[in-house]
Design a protein around this motif. Structure first.
Motif, mmCIF file in Angstrom:
data_model
loop_
_atom_site.group_PDB
_atom_site.id
_atom_site.type_symbol
_atom_site.label_atom_id
_atom_site.label_comp_id
_atom_site.label_asym_id
_atom_site.label_seq_id
_atom_site.Cartn_x
_atom_site.Cartn_y
_atom_site.Cartn_z
ATOM 1 N N TRP A 152 0.677 -1.161 -0.042
ATOM 2 C CA TRP A 152 0.227 -0.352 0.195
ATOM 3 C C TRP A 152 0.739 1.274 0.065
ATOM 4 O O TRP A 152 0.443 1.667 -0.923
ATOM 5 C CB TRP A 152 -0.771 0.058 1.320
ATOM 6 C CG TRP A 152 -2.226 1.102 1.076
ATOM 7 C CD1 TRP A 152 -3.084 0.989 0.117
ATOM 8 C CD2 TRP A 152 -1.791 2.607 1.473
ATOM 9 N NE1 TRP A 152 -3.566 1.874 0.354
ATOM 10 C CE2 TRP A 152 -3.252 3.130 1.255
ATOM 11 C CE3 TRP A 152 -1.502 2.962 2.159
ATOM 12 C CZ2 TRP A 152 -3.293 4.369 1.602
ATOM 13 C CZ3 TRP A 152 -1.708 4.383 2.136
ATOM 14 C CH2 TRP A 152 -2.245 4.364 2.472
ATOM 15 N N GLY A 153 1.537 1.586 0.381
ATOM 16 C CA GLY A 153 2.362 2.254 1.483
ATOM 17 C C GLY A 153 3.299 2.645 -0.639
ATOM 18 O O GLY A 153 3.315 4.376 -0.861
ATOM 19 N N MET A 154 4.066 1.536 -1.122
ATOM 20 C CA MET A 154 4.635 1.645 -2.178
ATOM 21 C C MET A 154 3.990 2.391 -3.410
ATOM 22 O O MET A 154 4.062 3.249 -4.412
ATOM 23 C CB MET A 154 5.931 0.810 -2.785
ATOM 24 C CG MET A 154 7.241 0.734 -1.537
ATOM 25 S SD MET A 154 8.304 -0.813 -2.140
ATOM 26 C CE MET A 154 6.759 -1.836 -2.089
ATOM 27 N N ALA A 155 2.742 1.892 -3.332
ATOM 28 C CA ALA A 155 1.363 1.818 -4.441
ATOM 29 C C ALA A 155 1.034 3.072 -4.325
ATOM 30 O O ALA A 155 0.875 3.752 -5.607
ATOM 31 C CB ALA A 155 0.444 0.612 -4.282
ATOM 32 N N THR A 156 0.874 3.657 -2.593
ATOM 33 C CA THR A 156 0.086 5.067 -2.875
ATOM 34 C C THR A 156 1.343 6.035 -3.714
ATOM 35 O O THR A 156 1.218 6.664 -4.521
ATOM 36 C CB THR A 156 0.384 5.134 -1.502
ATOM 37 O OG1 THR A 156 -1.038 4.463 -0.960
ATOM 38 C CG2 THR A 156 -0.644 6.618 -1.809
ATOM 39 N N SER A 172 -6.984 9.894 -5.815
ATOM 40 C CA SER A 172 -7.354 9.108 -4.470
ATOM 41 C C SER A 172 -8.338 8.185 -4.627
ATOM 42 O O SER A 172 -8.063 7.606 -3.826
ATOM 43 C CB SER A 172 -7.058 10.691 -3.491
ATOM 44 O OG SER A 172 -6.557 9.397 -1.896
ATOM 45 N N GLY A 173 -9.118 8.947 -4.654
ATOM 46 C CA GLY A 173 -10.732 7.897 -4.830
ATOM 47 C C GLY A 173 -10.191 6.763 -5.424
ATOM 48 O O GLY A 173 -11.143 5.388 -4.997
ATOM 49 N N LEU A 383 -3.335 11.360 3.339
ATOM 50 C CA LEU A 383 -1.813 10.468 4.095
ATOM 51 C C LEU A 383 -0.441 10.753 3.920
ATOM 52 O O LEU A 383 0.046 11.219 4.339
ATOM 53 C CB LEU A 383 -1.504 8.943 4.573
ATOM 54 C CG LEU A 383 -2.359 8.239 5.713
ATOM 55 C CD1 LEU A 383 -2.147 6.913 5.153
ATOM 56 C CD2 LEU A 383 -2.103 8.578 7.357
ATOM 57 N N SER A 384 -0.926 10.519 2.295
ATOM 58 C CA SER A 384 0.113 11.487 1.729
ATOM 59 C C SER A 384 0.876 12.517 1.663
ATOM 60 O O SER A 384 1.319 13.155 1.887
ATOM 61 C CB SER A 384 0.355 11.394 0.353
ATOM 62 O OG SER A 384 0.424 10.106 0.157
ATOM 63 N N GLU A 385 -0.628 13.426 2.307
ATOM 64 C CA GLU A 385 -0.578 15.033 2.242
ATOM 65 C C GLU A 385 0.379 15.811 3.737
ATOM 66 O O GLU A 385 1.015 16.263 4.116
ATOM 67 C CB GLU A 385 -1.336 16.103 2.188
ATOM 68 C CG GLU A 385 -1.893 15.805 0.404
ATOM 69 C CD GLU A 385 -3.409 17.203 0.993
ATOM 70 O OE1 GLU A 385 -3.509 16.988 -0.993
ATOM 71 O OE2 GLU A 385 -4.209 16.961 1.230
ATOM 72 N N ILE A 386 -0.022 14.011 4.695
ATOM 73 C CA ILE A 386 0.922 14.525 5.849
ATOM 74 C C ILE A 386 1.559 13.924 6.150
ATOM 75 O O ILE A 386 3.036 14.127 7.086
ATOM 76 C CB ILE A 386 -0.026 14.237 7.181
ATOM 77 C CG1 ILE A 386 -0.628 13.226 7.276
ATOM 78 C CG2 ILE A 386 -1.593 15.013 6.951
ATOM 79 C CD1 ILE A 386 -1.893 12.831 7.968
ATOM 80 N N ALA A 468 -0.790 20.251 -0.341
ATOM 81 C CA ALA A 468 0.144 20.645 -0.213
ATOM 82 C C ALA A 468 1.579 20.522 -0.749
ATOM 83 O O ALA A 468 1.387 19.396 -1.889
ATOM 84 C CB ALA A 468 0.781 19.627 1.545
ATOM 85 N N GLU A 469 3.071 20.719 -1.393
ATOM 86 C CA GLU A 469 3.118 20.093 -2.080
ATOM 87 C C GLU A 469 4.358 19.391 -1.837
ATOM 88 O O GLU A 469 4.916 19.707 -0.738
ATOM 89 C CB GLU A 469 4.843 22.281 -2.230
ATOM 90 C CG GLU A 469 3.493 22.764 -3.032
ATOM 91 C CD GLU A 469 3.052 22.559 -4.800
ATOM 92 O OE1 GLU A 469 3.320 21.841 -4.997
ATOM 93 O OE2 GLU A 469 2.002 22.817 -5.289
ATOM 94 N N PHE A 470 4.482 18.449 -2.712
ATOM 95 C CA PHE A 470 4.515 17.119 -2.152
ATOM 96 C C PHE A 470 6.316 17.655 -2.352
ATOM 97 O O PHE A 470 7.045 16.579 -1.546
ATOM 98 C CB PHE A 470 4.479 16.053 -3.217
ATOM 99 C CG PHE A 470 3.422 14.814 -2.595
ATOM 100 C CD1 PHE A 470 2.646 15.834 -1.688
ATOM 101 C CD2 PHE A 470 2.615 13.935 -3.253
ATOM 102 C CE1 PHE A 470 1.516 15.439 -1.569
ATOM 103 C CE2 PHE A 470 1.116 13.757 -3.109
ATOM 104 C CZ PHE A 470 1.304 13.954 -2.160
ATOM 105 N N GLU A 471 7.163 18.327 -2.802
ATOM 106 C CA GLU A 471 8.108 18.672 -2.476
ATOM 107 C C GLU A 471 9.227 19.012 -1.661
ATOM 108 O O GLU A 471 10.060 19.383 -1.342
ATOM 109 C CB GLU A 471 8.668 19.639 -3.674
ATOM 110 C CG GLU A 471 8.435 18.652 -5.266
ATOM 111 C CD GLU A 471 7.128 18.977 -6.331
ATOM 112 O OE1 GLU A 471 6.755 19.277 -4.770
ATOM 113 O OE2 GLU A 471 6.840 18.511 -7.061
#
Length: 475
Positions: A152-156, A172-173, A383-386, A468-471
């Protein structure tokens, strides 16, 4: 006065609404067109990995009764509560896989750790279909849990981290509903192909799952490394060179700094995912058993067919809910969207467990999964944004799987609780039939209601970093 909900119910200004949307157009087709062909291919790769992961996991739930008959002795099949131990063990070992493969992914890249992970779960799915004893089955499912934990973590990260901020909510959905699609495909095979193979037809589900997981590994192997990961890797190498330290030491130092700086966020992530995993497992894992052993206990020959049909209908609701909620979260916010869909789930519990006709049960299953997986549809991007950028695969994956570990006993809670709460058996009086049967439905409804209340409490006091900017380093 301090706002403990962190602005959840604050009405934003027009300028704040525009900024929060991150430039997202209202038309979902325009959102989809924002992706480049490579971003679309990377998203598909992550989605496919998660879909195959769900197929392999739910093969146990769908075949629980048949597996019990095969691995038991003639006239004495293994009970659902005993066999559900395999589900619990899989969930317990998933955090270990999330930590191992998450760290490998953040250290060495998104590509090859995910390929290796998919090959491992393919081998273990094949092994699940080959076992002849309960002990062997439980052992293989423990190892499968380690493999499943990393996906899950790597796929996301693979699917979402290179995507435009405006499109993340919708996708995301779609990504999270790979879980429902995997369940749906497995249920379709269970209703069409498995009965043709006789008493041990359940093994076909695992064999097909193994082949499809290998296909997902091939798809990821043909695509390049994540662009965002390559930039982060370059920055990490430059910091290491400036400080005269090795790449490995730099990575370890950053990991320690992340844990010291974001420990509160880590705890929140685990508490959040504990609630979400209980939400899904309490509404899914024992549902086929509820149909077969409770609702249609008087139709033992047709009950497995009805269970598979109801599961297919439920997952159609899940896919619809995930798509709609992910899209809405780009405009309403991640937390508010989750709250709406959790409340919807709670109000629909009676419609899920009380009907006794197939049409009523199917409708209840559709709408309960619309609510459950609608809330879940926001989880990957939330989760990705935080997540701290340098540890996105580790943070999201470990938080997810630690929550899974805490909720690992969900199936056993429902099974043991149902066996303690008996209802009259419609076949009582016939040869070999007991007077009562377990009431799994009522216990599942009570557990799901408690989980909805817990999840609302956690979400209300959480934080949000929509767009949020992922970089950049997370706030």
């Amino acid at each position: 006065m301090k706002d403990f909900t962190n602005g959840l119910f604050k009405l934003p200004s027009r300028e704040e609404r525009i900024a929060a949307r991150a430039g997202a157009p209202l038309n979902p087709f325009k959102l989809a067109m924002m992706l480049s062909p490579m971003q679309g291919a990377m998203f598909f790769s992550g989605w496919l990995a998660w879909t195959m992961d769900a197929w392999d996991f739910f093969s146990v739930s769908l075949g629980l009764t048949a597996i019990g008959k095969t691995l038991g002795t003639p006239g004495a099949p293994i009970s659902a509560s005993t066999l559900s131990t395999s589900i619990t063990l899989t969930l317990l070992f998933r955090p270990l896989g999330a930590a191992i493969f998450g760290l490998l992914s953040d250290r060495y890249g998104r590509k090859w750790p995910l390929v290796a992970n998919l090959i491992i779960i393919a081998a273990l799915s094949l092994g699940s279909g080959k076992v002849e004893t309960l002990a062997a089955f439980l052992g293989v499912r423990c190892l499968f849990g380690i493999g499943m934990g990393g996906i899950w973590g790597m796929a996301t990260a693979t699917a979402l981290e290179n995507m435009p901020a405006a499109a993340r909510g919708l996708f995301s959905g779609i990504l999270q509903q790979g879980y429902a699609v995997g369940y749906l495909l497995a249920a379709s095979v269970n209703i069409s192909l498995v009965p043709q193979k006789g008493a041990e037809g359940w093994r076909v589900l695992f064999y097909l799952g193994a082949g499809l997981s290998l296909f997902a590994a091939l798809v990821r192997a043909l695509l390049p490394e994540s662009e965002l990961y390559l930039r982060l890797k370059k920055e990490r190498a430059e910091r290491g060179n400036l400080g005269g330290t090795s790449k490995a030491k730099t990575f370890v130092n950053e990991l320690g700094h992340m844990l010291r700086s974001h420990w509160g966020r880590c705890i929140f992530g685990v508490l959040l995912m504990t609630g979400f995993n209980f939400l899904s497992h309490s509404s899914q894992d024992l549902y086929p058993t509820i149909i077969q052993k409770v609702k249609f206990a008087d139709l033992p020959a047709k009950a497995p067919h009805y269970a598979s049909l109801a599961t297919i209908v439920a997952n159609c609701g899940a896919i619809c809910g995930g798509l709609i909620a992910g899209y809405l979260s780009q405009y309403l916010g991640r937390r508010l969207t989750i709250i709406i869909f959790v409340i919807l789930t709670g109000t629909l519990i009676p419609a899920w467990i009380l009907p006794n006709s197939f049409s009523g049960l199917a409708a209840g299953a559709f709408f309960i999964q619309f609510g459950v997986q609608g809330a879940w549809g926001v989880v990957p991007i939330y989760l990705s944004e935080i997540s701290p950028p340098a540890f996105r695969a580790t943070f999201a994956g470990v938080a997810y799987q630690l929550g899974n570990m805490v909720s690992a006993a969900s199936a056993q809670i429902e099974a043991r609780g149902g066996e303690s709460l008996q209802i009259p058996n419609p076949l009582a009086g016939e040869k070999g039939q007991p007077n009562t049967i377990p009431d799994y439905a009522t216990v599942s409804g009570i557990l799901l209601g408690v989980v909805c209340a817990y999840l609302l409490l956690i979400i209300v006091f959480g934080r949000e970093y929509r767009g949020a900017e992922f970089e950049k380093v997370a706030p």
